[in-house]
Motif scaffolding. Structure first.
Motif, PDB file in Angstrom:
ATOM      1  N   LYS A  17     -87.820  52.934 -29.442  1.00 54.26           N
ATOM      2  CA  LYS A  17     -86.529  52.395 -29.018  1.00 54.26           C
ATOM      3  C   LYS A  17     -85.922  53.252 -27.912  1.00 54.26           C
ATOM      4  O   LYS A  17     -85.443  52.734 -26.895  1.00 54.26           O
ATOM      5  CB  LYS A  17     -85.592  52.330 -30.223  1.00 54.26           C
ATOM      6  N   GLU A  18     -85.966  54.590 -28.091  1.00 49.45           N
ATOM      7  CA  GLU A  18     -85.452  55.504 -27.064  1.00 49.45           C
ATOM      8  C   GLU A  18     -86.244  55.352 -25.768  1.00 49.45           C
ATOM      9  O   GLU A  18     -85.683  55.342 -24.668  1.00 49.45           O
ATOM     10  CB  GLU A  18     -85.503  56.947 -27.555  1.00 49.45           C
ATOM     11  N   ARG A  19     -87.568  55.243 -25.871  1.00 49.58           N
ATOM     12  CA  ARG A  19     -88.424  55.100 -24.701  1.00 49.58           C
ATOM     13  C   ARG A  19     -88.110  53.790 -23.965  1.00 49.58           C
ATOM     14  O   ARG A  19     -88.003  53.768 -22.739  1.00 49.58           O
ATOM     15  CB  ARG A  19     -89.900  55.115 -25.130  1.00 49.58           C
ATOM     16  N   ASP A  20     -87.946  52.713 -24.725  1.00 46.72           N
ATOM     17  CA  ASP A  20     -87.603  51.424 -24.108  1.00 46.72           C
ATOM     18  C   ASP A  20     -86.248  51.497 -23.412  1.00 46.72           C
ATOM     19  O   ASP A  20     -86.084  50.955 -22.312  1.00 46.72           O
ATOM     20  CB  ASP A  20     -87.581  50.313 -25.161  1.00 46.72           C
ATOM     21  N   GLU A  21     -85.289  52.162 -24.055  1.00 45.78           N
ATOM     22  CA  GLU A  21     -83.971  52.303 -23.434  1.00 45.78           C
ATOM     23  C   GLU A  21     -84.063  53.114 -22.140  1.00 45.78           C
ATOM     24  O   GLU A  21     -83.418  52.780 -21.139  1.00 45.78           O
ATOM     25  CB  GLU A  21     -82.988  52.962 -24.400  1.00 45.78           C
ATOM     26  N   ALA A  22     -84.869  54.194 -22.167  1.00 44.46           N
ATOM     27  CA  ALA A  22     -85.029  55.017 -20.965  1.00 44.46           C
ATOM     28  C   ALA A  22     -85.690  54.212 -19.848  1.00 44.46           C
ATOM     29  O   ALA A  22     -85.284  54.291 -18.676  1.00 44.46           O
ATOM     30  CB  ALA A  22     -85.852  56.266 -21.285  1.00 44.46           C
ATOM     31  N   LEU A  23     -86.726  53.418 -20.166  1.00 47.89           N
ATOM     32  CA  LEU A  23     -87.385  52.579 -19.157  1.00 47.89           C
ATOM     33  C   LEU A  23     -86.416  51.539 -18.600  1.00 47.89           C
ATOM     34  O   LEU A  23     -86.390  51.302 -17.390  1.00 47.89           O
ATOM     35  CB  LEU A  23     -88.605  51.883 -19.765  1.00 47.89           C
ATOM     36  N   ALA A  24     -85.633  50.937 -19.458  1.00 52.49           N
ATOM     37  CA  ALA A  24     -84.672  49.936 -19.001  1.00 52.49           C
ATOM     38  C   ALA A  24     -83.638  50.581 -18.072  1.00 52.49           C
ATOM     39  O   ALA A  24     -83.278  50.005 -17.037  1.00 52.49           O
ATOM     40  CB  ALA A  24     -83.980  49.283 -20.197  1.00 52.49           C
ATOM     41  N   GLU A  25     -83.192  51.777 -18.419  1.00 46.81           N
ATOM     42  CA  GLU A  25     -82.225  52.495 -17.587  1.00 46.81           C
ATOM     43  C   GLU A  25     -82.838  52.834 -16.228  1.00 46.81           C
ATOM     44  O   GLU A  25     -82.194  52.683 -15.189  1.00 46.81           O
ATOM     45  CB  GLU A  25     -81.765  53.767 -18.307  1.00 46.81           C
ATOM     46  N   GLN A  26     -84.097  53.293 -16.245  1.00 47.33           N
ATOM     47  CA  GLN A  26     -84.780  53.650 -14.993  1.00 47.33           C
ATOM     48  C   GLN A  26     -84.966  52.406 -14.115  1.00 47.33           C
ATOM     49  O   GLN A  26     -84.746  52.460 -12.899  1.00 47.33           O
ATOM     50  CB  GLN A  26     -86.130  54.296 -15.313  1.00 47.33           C
ATOM     51  N   GLU A  27     -85.361  51.291 -14.699  1.00 45.94           N
ATOM     52  CA  GLU A  27     -85.522  50.064 -13.938  1.00 45.94           C
ATOM     53  C   GLU A  27     -84.185  49.610 -13.349  1.00 45.94           C
ATOM     54  O   GLU A  27     -84.122  49.135 -12.218  1.00 45.94           O
ATOM     55  CB  GLU A  27     -86.108  48.965 -14.828  1.00 45.94           C
ATOM     56  N   LYS A  28     -83.154  49.772 -14.120  1.00 50.15           N
ATOM     57  CA  LYS A  28     -81.823  49.390 -13.648  1.00 50.15           C
ATOM     58  C   LYS A  28     -81.412  50.237 -12.445  1.00 50.15           C
ATOM     59  O   LYS A  28     -80.898  49.728 -11.452  1.00 50.15           O
ATOM     60  CB  LYS A  28     -80.818  49.556 -14.790  1.00 50.15           C
ATOM     61  N   GLN A  29     -81.689  51.562 -12.526  1.00 48.36           N
ATOM     62  CA  GLN A  29     -81.360  52.453 -11.409  1.00 48.36           C
ATOM     63  C   GLN A  29     -82.172  52.081 -10.169  1.00 48.36           C
ATOM     64  O   GLN A  29     -81.651  52.068  -9.044  1.00 48.36           O
ATOM     65  CB  GLN A  29     -81.609  53.909 -11.796  1.00 48.36           C
ATOM     66  N   GLN A  30     -83.467  51.790 -10.348  1.00 47.85           N
ATOM     67  CA  GLN A  30     -84.310  51.408  -9.209  1.00 47.85           C
ATOM     68  C   GLN A  30     -83.798  50.116  -8.582  1.00 47.85           C
ATOM     69  O   GLN A  30     -83.766  49.988  -7.351  1.00 47.85           O
ATOM     70  CB  GLN A  30     -85.768  51.243  -9.651  1.00 47.85           C
ATOM     71  N   ALA A  31     -83.403  49.170  -9.403  1.00 43.98           N
ATOM     72  CA  ALA A  31     -82.895  47.910  -8.876  1.00 43.98           C
ATOM     73  C   ALA A  31     -81.602  48.143  -8.102  1.00 43.98           C
ATOM     74  O   ALA A  31     -81.400  47.550  -7.030  1.00 43.98           O
ATOM     75  CB  ALA A  31     -82.658  46.920 -10.021  1.00 43.98           C
ATOM     76  N   GLU A  32     -80.746  49.013  -8.610  1.00 42.14           N
ATOM     77  CA  GLU A  32     -79.501  49.328  -7.910  1.00 42.14           C
ATOM     78  C   GLU A  32     -79.782  50.010  -6.577  1.00 42.14           C
ATOM     79  O   GLU A  32     -79.143  49.716  -5.566  1.00 42.14           O
ATOM     80  CB  GLU A  32     -78.605  50.208  -8.780  1.00 42.14           C
TER      81      GLU A  32
ATOM     82  N   LYS B  23     -90.453  55.086 -39.366  1.00 40.05           N
ATOM     83  CA  LYS B  23     -89.065  55.059 -38.911  1.00 40.05           C
ATOM     84  C   LYS B  23     -88.888  55.931 -37.666  1.00 40.05           C
ATOM     85  O   LYS B  23     -88.234  55.535 -36.699  1.00 40.05           O
ATOM     86  CB  LYS B  23     -88.151  55.549 -40.037  1.00 40.05           C
ATOM     87  N   GLU B  24     -89.483  57.123 -37.686  1.00 40.28           N
ATOM     88  CA  GLU B  24     -89.419  58.016 -36.522  1.00 40.28           C
ATOM     89  C   GLU B  24     -90.065  57.368 -35.299  1.00 40.28           C
ATOM     90  O   GLU B  24     -89.537  57.431 -34.190  1.00 40.28           O
ATOM     91  CB  GLU B  24     -90.112  59.349 -36.828  1.00 40.28           C
TER      92      GLU B  24
END
Length: 185
Positions: free
Chosen positions: A126-141, A119-120
């Protein structure tokens, strides 16, 4: 006169007797109600046959509740023994049983720990995937902002009436000039 006086005495006496009987009945009922209020389970443990007999219904035979309770105890005792064994109440001193019990306990603990670790790990992924998605979104912006910045004009070219190229107007305004004597009269 005597009859009227005697009639008054009988009315007073009857009314006093009625008040006395009403008070006595109320006191009995109040006592019963107080006991039922304090112990609400007392109604569940009464003998229903005696209550029916008080009402005047004698169309049934009595049930032997002690005999019923004993038969239910006999039916329930194997189930209770099985539950006691599972809980370990009255456990024998056999070392093999204790070892089996400890092994079972350890196995259950290990399984619980594995589930907890999985579970941990899932939460971390999940947190790592969210952080990567956020970083990719910032780079795209940022890339999109760079592309828009390169394509946007630097300023407006002002043309004069005479047809010369004139001077470029900047896209940002300059602050107003400060003149020391302005505004005084």
């Amino acid at each position: 006169m005597k009859k009227q006086n005697n009639n008054k005495k009988s009315i007073v006496r009857e009314s006093l007797e009625n008040v006395y009987e009403f008070g006595r009945d109320t006191a009995k009922q109040a006592g019963i109600e107080i006991v039922n209020t304090i112990n609400p389970f007392s109604e569940l443990f009464t003998n229903p046959t005696s209550e029916e007999r008080k009402k005047g219904n004698n169309n049934f035979t009595d049930i032997d509740f002690d005999k019923l309770n004993n038969s239910y105890k006999q039916h329930d005792s194997p189930e209770l023994d099985q539950i006691r064994q599972q809980l370990g109440v009255g456990e024998s001193n056999d070392p093999n049983e204790k070892k089996m019990h400890l092994d079972y306990h350890r196995r259950v603990k290990r399984e619980e720990e594995e589930v907890y670790l999985k579970k941990e790990q899932e939460e971390e992924e999940k947190e790592r995937d969210e952080a990567l998605a956020e970083q990719e979104k910032q780079q795209a912006e940022e890339e999109q902002a760079k592309q828009q910045g390169a394509a946007s004009p630097k300023g407006k070219v002002r043309r004069s009436i005479m047809g010369s190229k004139g001077s470029q107007k900047s896209s940002s305004e300059l602050p107003p000039e400060f003149q020391p004597g302005a505004g005084k009269q």
